[in-house]
Design a protein around this motif. Structure first.
Motif, PDB file in Angstrom:
ATOM      1  N   PHE A   1       0.816  -1.212   0.000  1.00 37.98           N
ATOM      2  CA  PHE A   1       0.000   0.000   0.000  1.00 37.98           C
ATOM      3  C   PHE A   1       0.851   1.264   0.000  1.00 37.98           C
ATOM      4  O   PHE A   1       0.679   2.164  -0.825  1.00 37.98           O
ATOM      5  N   ASP A   2       1.800   1.333   0.922  1.00 39.92           N
ATOM      6  CA  ASP A   2       2.659   2.511   1.027  1.00 39.92           C
ATOM      7  C   ASP A   2       3.559   2.637  -0.197  1.00 39.92           C
ATOM      8  O   ASP A   2       3.855   3.741  -0.658  1.00 39.92           O
ATOM      9  N   GLY A   3       3.999   1.487  -0.745  1.00 41.66           N
ATOM     10  CA  GLY A   3       4.885   1.511  -1.899  1.00 41.66           C
ATOM     11  C   GLY A   3       4.245   2.105  -3.133  1.00 41.66           C
ATOM     12  O   GLY A   3       4.927   2.692  -3.980  1.00 41.66           O
ATOM     13  N   PHE A   4       2.936   1.978  -3.265  1.00 41.23           N
ATOM     14  CA  PHE A   4       2.230   2.550  -4.407  1.00 41.23           C
ATOM     15  C   PHE A   4       2.471   4.052  -4.473  1.00 41.23           C
ATOM     16  O   PHE A   4       2.783   4.609  -5.535  1.00 41.23           O
ATOM     17  N   ALA A   5       2.336   4.723  -3.342  1.00 37.61           N
ATOM     18  CA  ALA A   5       2.562   6.170  -3.306  1.00 37.61           C
ATOM     19  C   ALA A   5       4.016   6.511  -3.605  1.00 37.61           C
ATOM     20  O   ALA A   5       4.307   7.510  -4.274  1.00 37.61           O
ATOM     21  N   THR A   6       4.933   5.680  -3.123  1.00 40.11           N
ATOM     22  CA  THR A   6       6.360   5.915  -3.377  1.00 40.11           C
ATOM     23  C   THR A   6       6.665   5.826  -4.864  1.00 40.11           C
ATOM     24  O   THR A   6       7.471   6.595  -5.404  1.00 40.11           O
ATOM     25  N   ILE A   7       6.031   4.868  -5.550  1.00 42.35           N
ATOM     26  CA  ILE A   7       6.219   4.709  -6.995  1.00 42.35           C
ATOM     27  C   ILE A   7       5.764   5.968  -7.731  1.00 42.35           C
ATOM     28  O   ILE A   7       6.460   6.485  -8.619  1.00 42.35           O
ATOM     29  N   VAL A   8       4.602   6.491  -7.367  1.00 45.08           N
ATOM     30  CA  VAL A   8       4.092   7.706  -8.010  1.00 45.08           C
ATOM     31  C   VAL A   8       5.029   8.884  -7.748  1.00 45.08           C
ATOM     32  O   VAL A   8       5.341   9.664  -8.662  1.00 45.08           O
ATOM     33  N   ASP A   9       5.498   9.026  -6.527  1.00 45.00           N
ATOM     34  CA  ASP A   9       6.408  10.127  -6.204  1.00 45.00           C
ATOM     35  C   ASP A   9       7.732  10.006  -6.952  1.00 45.00           C
ATOM     36  O   ASP A   9       8.339  11.018  -7.327  1.00 45.00           O
TER      37      ASP A   9
END
Length: 344
Positions: A178-186
């Motif tokens: 879940f948290d990694g999804f946001a990291t990928i976008v950033d």
């Protein structure tokens, strides 16, 4: 790429339906989590960046015990999980606890590598869950529950649940947290979306205006997660937003914005591999690169994405069960036969 949704109406407005239909027709690669892994960057870039190997974590494919569906041909079936663990460093994503699969896709790569049939299984699907032995996250007894709850006991239990529901043998799993999804976008410096109308959902920490805009990771994730800002608040309703977000990630990852900048490309690949948990046989950059090479070499018209045929669950209109048509789809997948005529 083809896309079809099979099931009762989700009460999405006509304008939104037309917009989603146009977006689906523009799709160029397999969807959701697998799409992040098979972007059209040179596979040699992935395999040569040896520093990324330590990012990937793994766990067993199976929990042991129980029957495993027979493998009839040499096709490859990959279960793709977007995990909603809520084990985050901040409160950016709304409240929740426990581990659940926020997205579940069964991707079938044909024996001759000529096509991919991807079936998204709604997370609200009710089923008779099989018992699952402990692989590090606890064991579970047989029970009636939503399929997304299987991840509480680890991805091997999600594999068991998916095999029980579909009758299809799973060869690998890929989980993105879940948290990694946001990291990928950033890592991509955000993604561009174009919204028909403002969207607000305090449960998902979502507050976006209408129109074209660039989203950072937290907002992109909130857009993919929201249930209350679209349709009837069901899992089926929000799948359109999930596809839009993934489309935008793919477009950004394939663009010169990323490919022409080694630093951005490395940051993106670092974010992707750091967000992964895979089965033990897929636990290397070269193994993932081989899978990516197979998928990315396929013509776009040979890749289809469909939602599992479903119907409302008896006694609970907020849940779904697989419909009789789903059994025909999964039987065709087991036999390595095209499913196009079964999902119209």
């Amino acid at each position: 790429m083809q896309h079809r949704e099979t099931g009762p109406s989700s009460e999405i407005g006509p304008r939104r339906q037309r917009r989603l239909a146009m977006k689906y027709r523009r799709r160029r690669t397999v969807v959701a989590i697998l799409a992040v892994l098979v972007i059209a960057v040179p596979v040699t870039v992935v395999t040569l960046v040896n520093g990324l190997k330590s990012n990937i974590t793994s766990s067993p494919l199976r929990a042991g015990g129980g029957e495993v569906p027979e493998k009839i041909t040499d096709e490859l079936n990959v279960l793709i999980l977007g995990s909603d663990t809520r084990e985050l460093d901040a409160d950016d994503y709304g409240s929740g606890d426990g581990a659940r699969s926020d997205a579940m896709i069964l991707a079938h790569i044909s024996d001759d590598s000529s096509r991919i049939d991807a079936i998204q299984i709604p997370r609200d699907t009710m089923m008779d869950m099989p018992a699952c032995q402990d692989t590090g996250s606890g064991a579970s007894e047989p029970r009636r529950a939503m399929i997304n709850s299987a991840l509480n006991q680890g991805p091997a239990c999600s594999v068991s649940a998916a095999e029980e529901l579909t009758g299809v043998r799973v060869d690998h799993f890929i989980e993105v947290n879940f948290d990694g999804f946001a990291t990928i976008v950033d890592a991509l410096d955000g993604i561009v979306v174009d919204l028909d109308e403002p969207l607000y959902d305090d449960k998902a920490n979502l507050d976006l205006p209408a129109g074209e805009q660039t989203l950072r990771g937290t907002d992109a994730l909130a857009l993919a997660r929201t249930r209350h800002a679209v349709g009837d608040g069901s899992d089926i309703s929000r799948m359109g937003n999930q596809q839009m977000v993934m489309d935008s990630i793919i477009d950004r990852a394939k663009s010169s914005h990323t490919l022409s900048r080694p630093d951005r490309l490395y940051n993106f690949l670092d974010a992707v591999t750091s967000s992964l948990r895979v089965d033990n046989d897929l636990d290397s950059v070269s193994a993932l690169g081989s899978l990516a090479s197979t998928v990315s070499s396929m013509p776009k018209d040979s890749i289809s994405f469909n939602i599992m045929p479903w119907q409302p669950a008896p006694g609970n209109q907020n849940r779904v069960v697989k419909s009789p048509a789903a059994d025909a789809v999964f039987s065709a997948i087991t036999a390595d036969e095209p499913i196009g005529d079964l999902v119209d």
